[in-house]
Design a protein around this motif. Structure first.
Motif, short mmCIF file in Angstrom:
data_model
loop_
_atom_site.label_atom_id
_atom_site.label_comp_id
_atom_site.label_asym_id
_atom_site.label_seq_id
_atom_site.Cartn_x
_atom_site.Cartn_y
_atom_site.Cartn_z
N VAL A 173 0.86 -1.20 0.00
CA VAL A 173 0.00 0.00 0.00
C VAL A 173 0.89 1.24 0.00
N TRP A 174 0.68 2.08 -1.01
CA TRP A 174 1.38 3.36 -1.11
C TRP A 174 0.39 4.48 -0.79
N LEU A 175 0.68 5.21 0.28
CA LEU A 175 -0.15 6.36 0.68
C LEU A 175 0.57 7.63 0.25
N HIS A 176 -0.14 8.45 -0.52
CA HIS A 176 0.44 9.71 -1.00
C HIS A 176 -0.44 10.88 -0.56
N HIS A 177 0.22 11.95 -0.12
CA HIS A 177 -0.48 13.18 0.26
C HIS A 177 0.09 14.35 -0.53
N GLY A 178 -0.78 15.16 -1.10
CA GLY A 178 -0.33 16.31 -1.85
C GLY A 178 -1.45 17.29 -2.10
N SER A 179 -1.24 18.16 -3.08
CA SER A 179 -2.13 19.27 -3.38
C SER A 179 -3.08 18.90 -4.52
N SER A 180 -3.65 19.93 -5.17
CA SER A 180 -4.58 19.68 -6.28
C SER A 180 -3.90 18.96 -7.43
N ILE A 181 -2.59 19.15 -7.59
CA ILE A 181 -1.88 18.47 -8.68
C ILE A 181 -1.89 16.97 -8.42
N SER A 182 -1.60 16.56 -7.19
CA SER A 182 -1.66 15.14 -6.83
C SER A 182 -3.10 14.65 -6.75
N HIS A 183 -4.03 15.53 -6.38
CA HIS A 183 -5.46 15.19 -6.38
C HIS A 183 -5.92 14.82 -7.79
N GLY A 184 -5.33 15.50 -8.79
CA GLY A 184 -5.65 15.18 -10.18
C GLY A 184 -6.25 16.31 -10.97
N SER A 185 -6.09 17.54 -10.49
CA SER A 185 -6.69 18.67 -11.20
C SER A 185 -6.22 18.73 -12.64
N ASN A 186 -7.19 18.83 -13.56
CA ASN A 186 -7.01 18.90 -15.00
C ASN A 186 -6.64 17.57 -15.65
N ALA A 187 -6.51 16.49 -14.88
CA ALA A 187 -6.49 15.16 -15.49
C ALA A 187 -7.91 14.87 -15.98
N THR A 188 -8.03 14.07 -17.03
CA THR A 188 -9.36 13.86 -17.62
C THR A 188 -10.04 12.58 -17.17
N ALA A 189 -9.33 11.73 -16.40
CA ALA A 189 -9.92 10.48 -15.93
C ALA A 189 -9.22 10.05 -14.65
N PRO A 190 -9.91 9.28 -13.80
CA PRO A 190 -9.34 8.95 -12.49
C PRO A 190 -8.06 8.12 -12.54
N THR A 191 -7.90 7.25 -13.55
CA THR A 191 -6.65 6.50 -13.65
C THR A 191 -5.58 7.31 -14.37
N GLY A 192 -5.92 8.54 -14.78
CA GLY A 192 -4.96 9.41 -15.46
C GLY A 192 -4.32 10.44 -14.56
N THR A 193 -4.70 10.48 -13.28
CA THR A 193 -3.99 11.36 -12.35
C THR A 193 -2.57 10.82 -12.18
N TRP A 194 -1.61 11.70 -11.91
CA TRP A 194 -0.24 11.19 -11.87
C TRP A 194 -0.02 10.14 -10.78
N PRO A 195 -0.63 10.24 -9.57
CA PRO A 195 -0.43 9.16 -8.61
C PRO A 195 -1.00 7.82 -9.08
N ALA A 196 -2.15 7.85 -9.79
CA ALA A 196 -2.70 6.60 -10.32
C ALA A 196 -1.79 6.00 -11.38
N VAL A 197 -1.21 6.86 -12.23
CA VAL A 197 -0.25 6.39 -13.24
C VAL A 197 0.95 5.75 -12.55
N ALA A 198 1.50 6.43 -11.55
CA ALA A 198 2.68 5.92 -10.84
C ALA A 198 2.36 4.62 -10.11
N ALA A 199 1.17 4.53 -9.48
CA ALA A 199 0.80 3.33 -8.75
C ALA A 199 0.69 2.13 -9.68
#
Length: 394
Positions: A173-199
Motif C-alpha cells: 500500500v502506497w499512501l500519498h499526500h499532496g495538493s490539487s496536482i496530486s489530487h488530479g486537477s485537469n487530469a481527464t480520468a481517475p486513472t490518469g492522475t499522476w499518482p494513479a499512473v505511478a501506482a
C-alpha cells in the motif's frame, strides 16, 4: 449465460471500497470520504471539505462473473461563475487490471461557486444510473474508479451475477499526500492522475490523500496518515502553503518537522519520501497569495496569478524556491536519525524544460499529458531500482 434482467443488488460497504478511509451514510446512499470523521470535524474551510469528499483514487473492487453492472449515483457537479462549464466526471471500469469502459452522468447536485465573491450554493439533483454491459461471463476482478474530482454518493450497485470481495493480491500500500496536482486537477480520468499512473507502474495499491488547495500541513491530516495502514508513504509539500500565503519561513520549518514527527508515531520505519513542488513560474520567486485572474475569466478562461511581492521573501514570505531549500535542509537534518526518510526534488518530476514542452494549463495545474509524464517520472525515481521504494514494494 446470465440474463441482464436478473439483477442482484449488493449493499455498498467499506469492504468493497479501496482508497476511502470512511463511509458516510446519507439520505440517499453512502458517501466515501478520504478523511475520517474526527478529522473532518476539524476542517476550517469549505474548500478542504469539498476536496476530501471528491473520491480521487477511490474505487469499488470486487470479483464476479456478471456480464452487466449498474451503479446508481448522485454526482455533485461544480459550476464556477464566469468560467466555462466543467466536463462531467468520469467513471472507469477496469477488468483484471485493464481499462474496459468509461462512463459518466450528466446530472446531479449542482454546486455553484463564485471565486471572486467567495460564495457557494448547492441545488439538489437526481439519482442517475450508469450501466456497463457486454462483459465476459468469466470470473474476473472488477474495479470501478470513481471520478477523481466529483463528489459522488453511491446509491445502489446491481449485477446480473453475485459478487464477492476480492481477496488481497499481495501488493504493498502506497499512501500519498499532496495538493490539487496530486489530487488530479485537469487530469481527464481517475486513472490518469499522476499518482494513479505511478501506482500502476509501481504495481502498488494507492491511497491518495491529496486535496485540492488542502495540503497545508494540517495536524489532523498528519494524524490521519499516522493512523492509516501503509507500507510506503510520500508527501508533496509546498505549493498550497504558498498559494494560501499561509505561513512564513519561521512557522513552515517547525510545521514540517511536526508533520513528520506525527507520521513517524504510526509508521516509525516505513520508507517516507518528501517531495518538493514541481516547477510553477508564477510562484518560483514570487510569494502568494494566489488569485484567479478576473480579466481572463471575463474572456471565459481560467487563469491564476500570484499577487505577492518578491521583495517580501526577505521578511520570511515563502516561494517555491525557498520551500525547496528548506525541505532539503530539513530532510538532510533528519536523515541522521531516520535512514528511511528520503527527499525528491519536484523539479525532477516537472522542471523548466518540461514546462516549455507542456505548459501549466492555467499557470498552476498540469494537463493530462503532463500528469502521465509526472507519473512516469515518479515511478522511475521512487519505484525504480535505485529509488527509495524499490526493495520494499517487490
Amino acid at each position: 449465460m446470465h440474463s441482464e434482467h436478473d439483477w442482484t443488488t449488493t449493499p455498498i460497504t467499506a469492504e468493497l471500497l479501496r482508497g476511502a478511509l470512511d463511509l458516510e451514510h446519507t439520505e440517499r446512499g453512502v458517501l466515501p470520504h478520504r478523511l475520517p470523521a474526527r478529522a473532518r470535524r476539524q476542517i476550517p474551510d469549505d474548500q478542504l471539505a469539498m476536496a476530501e469528499s471528491q473520491p480521487s483514487g477511490v474505487r469499488l473492487v470486487f470479483r464476479t462473473r456478471a456480464t452487466a453492472i449498474e451503479l446508481d449515483v448522485v454526482a455533485t457537479k461544480r459550476a464556477y461563475v464566469g468560467a466555462p462549464p466543467r466536463p462531467d466526471g468520469v467513471f472507469e471500469l477496469l477488468v483484471d487490471g485493464r481499462l474496459a469502459r468509461r462512463a459518466g452522468v450528466t446530472d446531479g447536485d449542482v454546486l455553484t461557486i463564485d471565486m471572486t465573491a467567495g460564495t457557494a450554493e448547492t441545488r439538489p439533483g437526481p439519482v442517475q444510473t450508469m450501466r456497463f454491459t457486454g462483459l465476459s461471463g468469466d470470473e474476473k476482478d472488477v474495479e470501478i474508479w470513481l471520478p477523481h474530482d466529483e463528489t459522488t454518493q453511491l446509491v445502489a450497485l446491481r449485477t446480473n451475477a453475485p459478487i464477492r470481495t476480492a481477496p488481497p493480491d499481495g501488493r504493498k500500500v502506497w499512501l500519498h499526500h499532496g495538493s490539487s496536482i496530486s489530487h488530479g486537477s485537469n487530469a481527464t480520468a481517475p486513472t490518469g492522475t499522476w499518482p494513479a499512473v505511478a501506482a500502476a507502474l509501481g504495481k502498488v495499491e494507492l491511497v491518495n490523500l491529496s486535496f485540492g488547495g488542502g495540503a497545508l500541513l494540517d495536524p489532523f491530516t498528519a494524524r490521519t496518515i499516522r493512523d492509516t495502514p501503509a507500507d510506503l508513504i510520500s508527501l508533496k509539500i509546498g505549493i498550497n502553503v504558498v498559494n494560501a500565503d499561509l505561513m512564513r519561513l519561521r512557522a513552515f520549518g517547525p510545521a514540517v518537522h511536526g508533520f513528520l514527527d506525527t507520521i513517524r508515531e504510526g509508521h516509525p520505519t516505513a520508507p517516507l519520501l518528501v517531495a518538493s513542488p514541481i516547477y510553477c513560474p508564477i510562484h518560483e520567486n514570487t510569494p502568494g497569495p494566489c488569485a484567479p485572474d478576473v480579466s481572463a475569466m471575463r474572456e471565459g478562461r481560467v487563469r491564476f496569478m500570484s499577487t505577492g511581492d518578491p521583495a517580501q521573501t526577505a521578511a520570511g514570505k515563502l516561494t517555491l524556491t525557498v520551500i525547496r531549500d528548506e525541505l532539503t535542509r530539513i530532510v538532510r537534518q533528519r536523515t541522521a536519525t531516520d535512514p528511511n526518510l528520503h527527499y525528491l526534488n519536484g523539479l525532477d518530476l516537472y522542471g523548466k524544460t518540461d514546462h516549455a514542452e507542456w505548459p501549466l494549463l492555467d499557470e498552476l495545474h498540469p494537463g493530462p499529458a503532463t500528469h502521465q509524464h509526472i507519473g512516469e517520472c515518479f515511478a522511475h525515481l521512487a519505484f525504480g531500482d535505485s529509488g527509495p521504494f524499490a526493495l520494499q514494494h517487490r
